[in-house]
Design a protein around this motif. Structure first.
Motif, short mmCIF file in Angstrom:
data_model
loop_
_atom_site.label_atom_id
_atom_site.label_comp_id
_atom_site.label_asym_id
_atom_site.label_seq_id
_atom_site.Cartn_x
_atom_site.Cartn_y
_atom_site.Cartn_z
N GLY A 14 105.75 82.69 63.26
CA GLY A 14 104.28 82.75 62.93
C GLY A 14 103.65 81.71 64.21
N ASP A 15 102.46 81.55 64.15
CA ASP A 15 101.99 80.87 65.71
C ASP A 15 102.39 79.82 65.74
OD1 ASP A 15 100.28 83.38 65.55
OD2 ASP A 15 98.56 82.72 64.70
N PHE A 16 103.10 78.93 64.88
CA PHE A 16 103.25 77.49 65.17
C PHE A 16 104.75 77.40 65.39
CE2 PHE A 16 99.13 78.08 63.10
CZ PHE A 16 98.37 77.78 64.11
N ILE A 17 105.24 76.89 64.17
CA ILE A 17 106.60 76.44 64.21
C ILE A 17 107.46 77.50 64.86
CG2 ILE A 17 108.72 75.50 62.80
CD1 ILE A 17 106.85 73.78 61.22
N GLY A 18 107.30 78.82 64.22
CA GLY A 18 108.17 79.96 64.50
C GLY A 18 108.12 79.97 66.03
N SER A 19 106.91 80.11 66.58
CA SER A 19 106.62 80.47 68.07
C SER A 19 107.44 79.37 68.82
CB SER A 19 105.23 80.71 68.18
OG SER A 19 104.64 81.83 68.06
N ALA A 20 106.96 78.03 68.32
CA ALA A 20 107.52 77.20 69.34
C ALA A 20 109.12 77.26 69.31
CB ALA A 20 107.04 75.82 68.63
N ILE A 21 109.68 77.50 68.23
CA ILE A 21 111.20 77.76 68.28
C ILE A 21 111.55 78.75 69.14
CG2 ILE A 21 112.94 78.47 66.81
CD1 ILE A 21 111.74 77.06 64.57
N ALA A 22 110.84 79.75 69.16
CA ALA A 22 111.09 80.91 70.12
C ALA A 22 111.03 80.59 71.26
CB ALA A 22 110.39 82.27 69.69
N LYS A 23 110.03 79.87 71.68
CA LYS A 23 109.68 79.67 73.06
C LYS A 23 110.94 78.53 73.49
CE LYS A 23 104.92 79.92 72.79
NZ LYS A 23 103.65 78.89 72.55
N LYS A 24 111.18 77.40 72.77
CA LYS A 24 112.44 76.65 73.28
C LYS A 24 113.73 77.48 73.35
CE LYS A 24 114.46 72.92 73.78
NZ LYS A 24 114.37 72.17 74.98
N ALA A 43 101.64 89.43 70.23
CA ALA A 43 101.46 89.42 71.63
C ALA A 43 101.37 88.13 72.35
CB ALA A 43 100.38 90.37 71.66
N PRO A 44 100.75 87.17 71.68
CA PRO A 44 100.74 85.96 72.66
C PRO A 44 102.11 85.25 72.75
CG PRO A 44 98.95 85.88 70.66
CD PRO A 44 99.99 87.27 70.46
N LEU A 45 102.85 85.36 71.89
CA LEU A 45 104.25 84.61 71.75
C LEU A 45 104.85 85.45 73.31
CD1 LEU A 45 106.41 82.79 71.09
CD2 LEU A 45 107.02 84.55 69.41
N THR A 46 104.77 86.89 72.90
CA THR A 46 105.63 87.63 73.98
C THR A 46 104.97 87.41 75.39
OG1 THR A 46 105.97 89.65 72.47
CG2 THR A 46 105.99 90.15 74.57
N THR A 47 103.76 87.04 75.64
CA THR A 47 103.04 86.98 76.85
C THR A 47 103.63 85.55 77.25
OG1 THR A 47 101.31 88.13 76.03
CG2 THR A 47 100.85 86.51 78.08
N ALA A 48 103.58 84.56 76.55
CA ALA A 48 104.02 83.30 76.74
C ALA A 48 105.37 82.98 77.45
CB ALA A 48 103.89 82.39 75.65
N ILE A 49 106.36 83.76 76.53
CA ILE A 49 107.99 83.67 76.68
C ILE A 49 107.98 84.48 78.04
CG2 ILE A 49 109.90 84.62 76.03
CD1 ILE A 49 109.51 83.77 73.44
N SER A 53 109.45 83.75 82.24
CA SER A 53 110.70 84.26 82.54
C SER A 53 111.79 84.34 81.55
CB SER A 53 111.29 83.67 83.92
OG SER A 53 110.50 83.61 84.94
N GLY A 54 111.22 84.22 80.19
CA GLY A 54 112.19 84.56 79.06
C GLY A 54 112.05 85.84 78.63
N GLU A 55 113.09 86.20 77.80
CA GLU A 55 112.94 87.63 77.27
C GLU A 55 112.87 87.59 75.76
OE1 GLU A 55 116.38 90.28 79.01
OE2 GLU A 55 117.39 88.22 79.33
N ILE A 56 112.36 88.66 75.33
CA ILE A 56 111.81 88.51 74.03
C ILE A 56 111.73 90.09 73.50
CG2 ILE A 56 109.41 88.14 74.71
CD1 ILE A 56 109.03 87.04 71.73
N VAL A 57 112.05 90.31 72.55
CA VAL A 57 111.82 91.57 71.64
C VAL A 57 111.22 91.16 70.57
CG1 VAL A 57 112.68 93.43 70.44
CG2 VAL A 57 113.92 92.66 72.54
N ALA A 58 109.85 91.75 70.28
CA ALA A 58 109.08 91.47 69.24
C ALA A 58 108.88 92.58 68.26
CB ALA A 58 107.42 91.16 69.79
#
Lengths: 247, 247, 247, 247
Positions: A14-24, A43-49, A53-58
């Motif tokens: 989700g936009d908050f805890i879930g996304s923050a964990i993913a970013k970390k 999309a915003p999470l993917t963009t941010a990661i 320079s991180g890698e993400i599959v959404a």
């Protein structure tokens, strides 16, 4: 950032805890597999990661469907060994008992508990052959307290906690770290601020002390510290709340 | 025996605890509405209660079906005001995590938790207009402990306990007594004796001390005492185990 | 009333719960041994029990003194076999942490926990040779929750609960029933009513619903029901609160 | 190593967990104030910390004496502001109930609970004017379970946990982080290894898996992570055990 040959899956990104964990975990070099109901909202999470320079599959997924969960985690594991799996699906609702329909009760359970079981079991299936991994579950106050109006939500959260505890006892000796976090307050979101405004007025909102609400990144840090624990000193359960919270 | 104009419904009127509860409340003058999956298996209970001049209506029902639960309780209430409703459906299973199919997980929940929610909600709906009633739930060790192999059962039992606690908080002030009993040992049944024989040998079975296993009637007594509590001193939760039990 | 050849000792026979317990067990034929700090204050209890044809020995004792406790219980046992021993010493205080002197902290512990240990141990010593007896401890919300301002009281009550639990596990198999009651509300006393008046006003006091406060006799009934439990279905812990209590 | 202008006090700086905590915080630049009964036994800790360019003041103190605790902490604070205070005094004993003397019961409480109260209160007094600090308490399985034979130890540990919880609720909003760690296993010491040898034999000892016992440094890491938590996401309680522990 040093890349790892390892995936961290977040179900309920989700936009908050879930996304923050993913970013970390992305910032620490993990390939992120992020799933939530609506893929577009990732999309915003993917963009941010990716900007960092991180890698993400959404991926969009329906956490209440066994095939979606197993397919998602197997794909994640096929990209790079699944080392971390975090179940963060929410579903907080409050209804008077008589207004709690069987449909609501079932759906809240499917999202909050059944999906967690499917996630934990599949993650274990993938991790056990390598004898290594972390499976973390997001809990809430309702995980340990059945408040008035929370028959559906507390029931699902209690059930999820039992799944986590049972898994921890079975999988720990096989070197899989299972943990359950009791997030005992709201994070700092527009929704929470609006609720404060409605309940306590504009003034209460303006007078919020610094750090009175939890920043998602601070909560994510707790997951990261659990990941870093050496296996001779693992934590199964911890509570997390801001310093000013009344509990 | 003085008859009361009141029904006590037992959902999950199995051969042991459920039947013992039914007999006790029948002996105290309640009309018993007893339900379990297989109506035929209620014949011995019916015979026993009627032989003791009690009254019973025995019905087959699928506790996982909302219509079955609501129909059963409404019929009960139509015979005489529903004053006591006891949810005693079991479903104890133990599987290694990876062998716990989604079908098992879901079924154990439907029987152990969802059916309890449906039961409690419908009982409340019938009792609230009269501002009076008792709703009791049978719990187990797994209600408060997620042991290895118990992901499904403990999850359902934790979930049921949350339902009970949430209902107690909402309904208590409306004079509905909701309670949860943690039955922390096996009752004295052929099945339990056989399990002891298999695990610990013939000798262990022979050496069982008097009262080392719980008699269903003794457990039923705990439900009766809860019923008798004055409303200024209600208990929500109590544990029940035999004196020699290790816990 | 049929007299029994058995003593029930109440240590902490205060004006409310303690006295109500004493009256109940006296009415059931027990010889009561009642102790509290100030023997003079036991006069009304003595009068009431004797007026109802019960038997009582009233004694002043300092529960913090080992000799007082052991002497009291041995005397009780010398009159008639000690079958029931109830520890009901209170000591609820609330201080900000920095205002909690070492003297207060120690005294609250001595009264609320240490005295309970001495009582339980001595009762066990007298009961074990006969292989029979009940030892019940009065707990409170603070037994399971360390609220702000309750460092001293909650610490003592938590400690007492641990004593009770440890004793239950050791003595249960020897046929001594040890139980702990969590009394989670105030009883109906002049003191409690005055506190309500001060906090919420005269009107709130006037609007108290019937049975909104606990009658001591209702609480005493819970102790009596524990006494009556058959040994194959003993309860270690139960909570007691009025139906309208918010918890 | 960057030195901080801050003291970390460890009361109960024993050879294992206490010393490991001291070393960790010393390595992070804190001035360590280490106290234990016998000052001589602090020599190895002092040597180790100084060899690593850390700073330590080692003191003998009787944790059961208010003057010793307050003097120790005030001196610590005088050297550099007291930012971290860790109470790690143990005292695990197991006695059958009837063999638990009043002297043992009192002493175990004075060491395990009363000393913790004195420590926490004095640390709070020093930290509150600066509006900042951490106070951590070492708990054990006995903090939440009163096992047979543990009347004294579990009582003290339960009592300490209540002190910690009460302090957390009062001091949290004033920016003092209070936490309680449930250390649910033995650390890797000669004593623990010998006990395993005696109970399970030489072979069991030889077959111990790597990391099956906790290394003190791993436990110390948990204290450090608590220290590092941002104040909008504090943990009050966490459990710590090795991956193979049965619980």
């Amino acid at each position: 950032m040093a890349k790892r040959n390892a995936t961290a899956a977040v179900i309920g990104a989700g936009d908050f805890i879930g996304s923050a964990i993913a970013k970390k975990f992305a910032a620490e070099g993990f390939l992120i597999f992020a799933g939530r109901r609506n893929a577009d909202k990732l999309a915003p999470l993917t963009t941010a990661i990716e900007a960092a320079s991180g890698e993400i599959v959404a991926r969009g997924l329906d956490a209440r469907r066994e095939d979606d969960i197993t397919g998602f985690l197997r794909d994640a594991d096929a990209h790079a060994p699944l080392e971390v799996c975090i179940f963060n699906v929410g579903g907080n609702v409050n209804f008077p008992l008589l207004d709690t329909t069987e449909r609501v009760f079932r759906k809240v359970w499917e999202l909050g508990c059944y999906a967690g079981f499917l996630t934990g079991r599949e993650a274990a299936r993938l991790m056990l052959p390598r004898g290594k991994g972390c499976i973390f579950f997001t809990g809430a106050t309702a995980s340990v307290r059945g408040g008035a109006g929370y028959a559906a939500f507390a029931s699902a959260k209690h059930g999820l906690r039992a799944v986590a505890q049972s898994m921890a006892r079975e999988l720990g000796p096989q070197n899989i770290h299972v943990a359950h976090l009791i997030i005992d307050a709201g994070v700092d979101t527009a929704f929470v601020r609006e609720r404060i405004r409605q309940r306590a007025g504009e003034e209460a909102l303006a007078k919020l002390a610094p750090d009175q609400l939890m920043h998602p990144a601070s909560v994510a840090e707790a997951y990261w510290q659990l990941y870093r624990q050496p296996r001779d000193a693992w934590t199964f359960e911890l509570d997390v709340r801001p310093y000013r919270e009344v509990w």
